[in-house]
Write a protein that holds these residues in place. Structure first.
Motif, PDB file in Angstrom:
ATOM      1  N   LYS A   1       8.165   3.710   3.839  1.00  0.00           N
ATOM      2  CA  LYS A   1       7.073   3.907   3.020  1.00  0.00           C
ATOM      3  C   LYS A   1       7.145   3.449   1.596  1.00  0.00           C
ATOM      4  O   LYS A   1       8.052   4.094   0.926  1.00  0.00           O
ATOM      5  CB  LYS A   1       6.567   5.242   3.189  1.00  0.00           C
ATOM      6  CG  LYS A   1       5.100   5.285   2.578  1.00  0.00           C
ATOM      7  CD  LYS A   1       3.996   4.864   3.550  1.00  0.00           C
ATOM      8  CE  LYS A   1       2.573   5.294   2.905  1.00  0.00           C
ATOM      9  NZ  LYS A   1       1.453   4.813   3.865  1.00  0.00           N
ATOM     10  N   SER A   2       6.672   2.416   1.181  1.00  0.00           N
ATOM     11  CA  SER A   2       6.548   1.710  -0.170  1.00  0.00           C
ATOM     12  C   SER A   2       5.303   1.979  -0.958  1.00  0.00           C
ATOM     13  O   SER A   2       4.334   1.961  -0.576  1.00  0.00           O
ATOM     14  CB  SER A   2       6.880   0.339  -0.148  1.00  0.00           C
ATOM     15  OG  SER A   2       8.129   0.066   0.425  1.00  0.00           O
TER      16      SER A   2
ATOM     17  N   PHE B   1       3.512   1.018  -4.490  1.00  0.00           N
ATOM     18  CA  PHE B   1       3.674  -0.161  -5.638  1.00  0.00           C
ATOM     19  C   PHE B   1       2.979   0.333  -6.881  1.00  0.00           C
ATOM     20  O   PHE B   1       1.868   1.017  -6.979  1.00  0.00           O
ATOM     21  CB  PHE B   1       2.695  -1.265  -5.123  1.00  0.00           C
ATOM     22  CG  PHE B   1       3.383  -2.102  -3.979  1.00  0.00           C
ATOM     23  CD1 PHE B   1       3.317  -1.658  -2.626  1.00  0.00           C
ATOM     24  CD2 PHE B   1       3.727  -3.464  -4.210  1.00  0.00           C
ATOM     25  CE1 PHE B   1       3.997  -2.068  -1.908  1.00  0.00           C
ATOM     26  CE2 PHE B   1       4.295  -4.287  -3.145  1.00  0.00           C
ATOM     27  CZ  PHE B   1       4.429  -3.588  -1.960  1.00  0.00           C
TER      28      PHE B   1
ATOM     29  N   TYR C   1      -1.402  -6.433   3.260  1.00  0.00           N
ATOM     30  CA  TYR C   1      -1.841  -5.808   2.022  1.00  0.00           C
ATOM     31  C   TYR C   1      -3.087  -6.377   1.426  1.00  0.00           C
ATOM     32  O   TYR C   1      -3.470  -7.337   1.483  1.00  0.00           O
ATOM     33  CB  TYR C   1      -0.488  -5.872   0.975  1.00  0.00           C
ATOM     34  CG  TYR C   1       0.507  -5.037   1.004  1.00  0.00           C
ATOM     35  CD1 TYR C   1       1.706  -5.700   1.728  1.00  0.00           C
ATOM     36  CD2 TYR C   1       0.804  -3.923   0.743  1.00  0.00           C
ATOM     37  CE1 TYR C   1       2.849  -4.842   1.910  1.00  0.00           C
ATOM     38  CE2 TYR C   1       1.694  -3.006   0.940  1.00  0.00           C
ATOM     39  CZ  TYR C   1       3.101  -3.604   1.377  1.00  0.00           C
ATOM     40  OH  TYR C   1       4.231  -2.886   1.722  1.00  0.00           O
TER      41      TYR C   1
ATOM     42  N   TYR D   1       3.565  -6.579   7.497  1.00  0.00           N
ATOM     43  CA  TYR D   1       2.675  -6.133   6.849  1.00  0.00           C
ATOM     44  C   TYR D   1       1.451  -6.703   6.189  1.00  0.00           C
ATOM     45  O   TYR D   1       1.611  -7.810   5.933  1.00  0.00           O
ATOM     46  CB  TYR D   1       3.214  -5.507   5.640  1.00  0.00           C
ATOM     47  CG  TYR D   1       4.609  -4.826   5.564  1.00  0.00           C
ATOM     48  CD1 TYR D   1       5.802  -5.528   5.787  1.00  0.00           C
ATOM     49  CD2 TYR D   1       4.675  -3.369   5.356  1.00  0.00           C
ATOM     50  CE1 TYR D   1       7.142  -4.909   5.876  1.00  0.00           C
ATOM     51  CE2 TYR D   1       5.892  -2.899   5.284  1.00  0.00           C
ATOM     52  CZ  TYR D   1       7.067  -3.585   5.664  1.00  0.00           C
ATOM     53  OH  TYR D   1       8.453  -3.133   5.778  1.00  0.00           O
TER      54      TYR D   1
ATOM     55  N   SER E   1      -3.412   3.815   8.615  1.00  0.00           N
ATOM     56  CA  SER E   1      -4.120   4.854   8.067  1.00  0.00           C
ATOM     57  C   SER E   1      -5.158   4.404   7.099  1.00  0.00           C
ATOM     58  O   SER E   1      -6.129   5.028   6.699  1.00  0.00           O
ATOM     59  CB  SER E   1      -3.092   6.068   7.537  1.00  0.00           C
ATOM     60  OG  SER E   1      -2.490   5.618   6.589  1.00  0.00           O
TER      61      SER E   1
ATOM     62  N   ARG F   1       0.727  -1.681   8.892  1.00  0.00           N
ATOM     63  CA  ARG F   1       2.474  -2.159   9.190  1.00  0.00           C
ATOM     64  C   ARG F   1       2.503  -2.062  10.541  1.00  0.00           C
ATOM     65  O   ARG F   1       2.287  -1.151  11.201  1.00  0.00           O
ATOM     66  CB  ARG F   1       3.161  -1.204   8.468  1.00  0.00           C
ATOM     67  CG  ARG F   1       4.779  -1.354   8.543  1.00  0.00           C
ATOM     68  CD  ARG F   1       5.607  -0.737   7.636  1.00  0.00           C
ATOM     69  NE  ARG F   1       5.518   0.791   7.842  1.00  0.00           N
ATOM     70  CZ  ARG F   1       6.416   1.428   8.481  1.00  0.00           C
ATOM     71  NH1 ARG F   1       7.659   0.958   9.011  1.00  0.00           N
ATOM     72  NH2 ARG F   1       6.272   2.694   8.690  1.00  0.00           N
TER      73      ARG F   1
ATOM     74  N   LEU G   1      -1.340  -1.124   0.797  1.00  0.00           N
ATOM     75  CA  LEU G   1      -0.856  -1.364   2.303  1.00  0.00           C
ATOM     76  C   LEU G   1      -2.103  -1.135   3.363  1.00  0.00           C
ATOM     77  O   LEU G   1      -3.010  -0.017   3.086  1.00  0.00           O
ATOM     78  CB  LEU G   1       0.002  -0.495   3.000  1.00  0.00           C
ATOM     79  CG  LEU G   1       0.571  -0.632   4.365  1.00  0.00           C
ATOM     80  CD1 LEU G   1       1.061  -1.813   4.610  1.00  0.00           C
ATOM     81  CD2 LEU G   1       1.610   0.808   4.660  1.00  0.00           C
TER      82      LEU G   1
ATOM     83  N   ASP H   1       1.626   2.175  11.184  1.00  0.00           N
ATOM     84  CA  ASP H   1       0.874   2.681  10.024  1.00  0.00           C
ATOM     85  C   ASP H   1      -0.331   1.852   9.715  1.00  0.00           C
ATOM     86  O   ASP H   1      -0.368   0.942   9.274  1.00  0.00           O
ATOM     87  CB  ASP H   1       1.605   2.683   8.714  1.00  0.00           C
ATOM     88  CG  ASP H   1       0.818   3.606   7.625  1.00  0.00           C
ATOM     89  OD1 ASP H   1       1.705   3.650   6.413  1.00  0.00           O
ATOM     90  OD2 ASP H   1      -0.183   4.001   7.809  1.00  0.00           O
TER      91      ASP H   1
END
Lengths: 111, 117
Positions: A98-99, A101, B35, B33, B58, B48, B45, B56
């Motif tokens: 989990k990143s 930014f 974004y 991903y 969410s 993913r 995000l 992911d």
């Protein structure tokens, strides 16, 4: 909540001068920290990657430092060039990928 | 080695119209991903994928946004209907992921800039 705060928001320097960008984070558990450079209209490109055990890493004129105890990182740019004008984004990753930014620091290098 | 490829680079549409973005990741990268990046902010995000599974999503506004990654390679992000607030840059990134020898470093495409009028 995991957060990454960068400062300053923007910076203007003269060509040939040095500068330092700051990144503070609250991401936990910490896995690694990366600095990305994003030129206007382009996607971010990785400059450095640092893990918990590393406290400094260089990539040419870019040197990143990491203090995992205080949860702070800095990116130092030496002898700036016009091509260094860009946004510099700090990205902190927790375990399991989990990143988070930061909003970036916009650097303008003037001749 | 080819990088992450996105298309279109620019798209201008009127509100309530649909739009789709396409992404081809780096060969061998199992993680993909999407974004969203607003001006002066870092990427956020949306979704993913690990191979073809969305692990992911969410933060994906599922009432109007959808994504798919058929066969675990290319991916498409769709917005229907688009709203004024959707104007932004949509970035695709890929990585080797953490479960392999990769460090999880993200490799980004050039982005697709959407303007909704």
């Amino acid at each position: 909540k995991n957060q990454v705060e960068q400062s300053p928001q923007s910076l203007i320097i003269l060509e040939g001068k040095n500068c330092t960008l700051q990144c503070n984070y609250t991401v936990s558990p910490f896995s690694n920290l990366r600095w990305y450079k994003q030129d206007t209209g382009r996607g971010p490109v990785s400059l450095t990657i640092m893990t918990f055990s590393e406290n400094t890493k260089s990539n040419g004129r870019y040197t990143a430092t990491l203090d995992a105890d205080t949860k702070q990182s800095s990116l130092h740019i030496t002898a700036s060039q016009l091509s260094d004008s860009a946004s510099y984004i700090c990205v902190v990753s927790a375990n399991a990928g989990k990143s988070t930014f930061g909003d970036g620091t916009t650097l303008t290098v003037k001749p | 080695e080819a990088g992450v490829v996105q298309s279109p680079r620019y798209k201008i549409i009127e509100k309530k119209q649909p739009v789709a973005f396409w992404c081809n990741p780096i060969s061998g990268h199992n993680t993909l991903y999407w974004y969203l990046q607003n001006l002066g902010q870092g990427p956020e995000l949306l979704i993913r994928y690990e191979n073809e599974e969305a692990v992911d999503d969410s933060q994906l506004p599922k009432d109007r946004f959808s994504a798919e990654r058929l066969k675990g390679v290319d991916s498409t992000l769709k917005i229907q209907p688009a709203e004024l607030g959707d104007s932004a840059v949509y970035l695709c990134a890929s990585s080797l992921g953490y479960g392999t020898s990769g460090t999880g470093e993200l490799f980004f495409g050039e982005g697709s800039r959407l303007t909704v009028l």
